[in-house]
Motif scaffolding. Structure first.
Motif, PDB file in Angstrom:
ATOM      1  N   VAL A 277       4.256   5.522  -5.696  1.00 19.80           N
ATOM      2  CA  VAL A 277       4.262   5.501  -7.156  1.00 19.80           C
ATOM      3  C   VAL A 277       3.204   6.455  -7.683  1.00 19.80           C
ATOM      4  CG1 VAL A 277       3.794   4.087  -9.193  1.00 19.80           C
ATOM      5  CG2 VAL A 277       5.253   3.208  -7.364  1.00 19.80           C
ATOM      6  N   ALA A 278       2.052   6.503  -7.045  1.00 17.35           N
ATOM      7  CA  ALA A 278       0.955   7.373  -7.501  1.00 17.35           C
ATOM      8  C   ALA A 278       1.321   8.845  -7.378  1.00 17.35           C
ATOM      9  CB  ALA A 278      -0.309   7.071  -6.703  1.00 17.35           C
ATOM     10  N   THR A 279       2.139   9.201  -6.379  1.00 21.76           N
ATOM     11  CA  THR A 279       2.498  10.606  -6.189  1.00 21.76           C
ATOM     12  C   THR A 279       3.720  10.997  -6.995  1.00 21.76           C
ATOM     13  OG1 THR A 279       3.874  10.128  -4.249  1.00 21.76           O
ATOM     14  CG2 THR A 279       1.554  10.686  -3.868  1.00 21.76           C
TER      15      THR A 279
ATOM     16  N   LYS B 260       0.828  -1.212   0.000  1.00 26.08           N
ATOM     17  CA  LYS B 260       0.000   0.000   0.000  1.00 26.08           C
ATOM     18  C   LYS B 260       0.859   1.257   0.000  1.00 26.08           C
ATOM     19  CE  LYS B 260      -4.286  -1.640   2.007  1.00 26.08           C
ATOM     20  NZ  LYS B 260      -5.309  -1.414   3.019  1.00 26.08           N
TER      21      LYS B 260
ATOM     22  N   ASP C 113       2.429   1.597  -3.496  1.00 27.32           N
ATOM     23  CA  ASP C 113       1.433   2.107  -4.428  1.00 27.32           C
ATOM     24  C   ASP C 113       1.223   3.605  -4.261  1.00 27.32           C
ATOM     25  OD1 ASP C 113       1.094  -0.407  -5.498  1.00 27.32           O
ATOM     26  OD2 ASP C 113      -0.756  -0.827  -4.390  1.00 27.32           O
ATOM     27  N   ALA C 114       1.172   4.074  -3.013  1.00 28.17           N
ATOM     28  CA  ALA C 114       0.971   5.500  -2.746  1.00 28.17           C
ATOM     29  C   ALA C 114       2.162   6.314  -3.253  1.00 28.17           C
ATOM     30  CB  ALA C 114       0.763   5.727  -1.253  1.00 28.17           C
TER      31      ALA C 114
END
Length: 76
Positions: A73-75, A67, A70-71
């Protein structure tokens, strides 16, 4: 070393001497590069959002929960 690269996708920068595109105390995503690893370098996606080789000694390998990965990579 190669095993670490396949298991770890993020590192923490602890030194940035001569590397203006790195910030200490910041997480960075790394890309697998076996040839660079043999020479003591990591392929890092830096502040310019491009991947470059930096000395492995500038970083600490991190094992982060999916998690968190993922956070990050998203930012990025």
């Amino acid at each position: 070393m190669i095993k670490k690269l396949s298991e770890t996708h993020f590192v923490l920068c602890i030194e940035n001497e001569g590397c203006e595109d790195l910030e200490t105390r910041k997480f960075y995503r790394i890309l697998p590069d076996e040839e660079a690893a043999k020479e003591g370098y990591l392929r890092v996606i830096d502040e310019s959002q491009e991947d470059y080789l930096y000395p492995e000694s500038y970083f600490i390998f991190l094992e982060l929960p999916y998690k968190v990965q993922d956070a990050l990579v998203a930012t990025g």
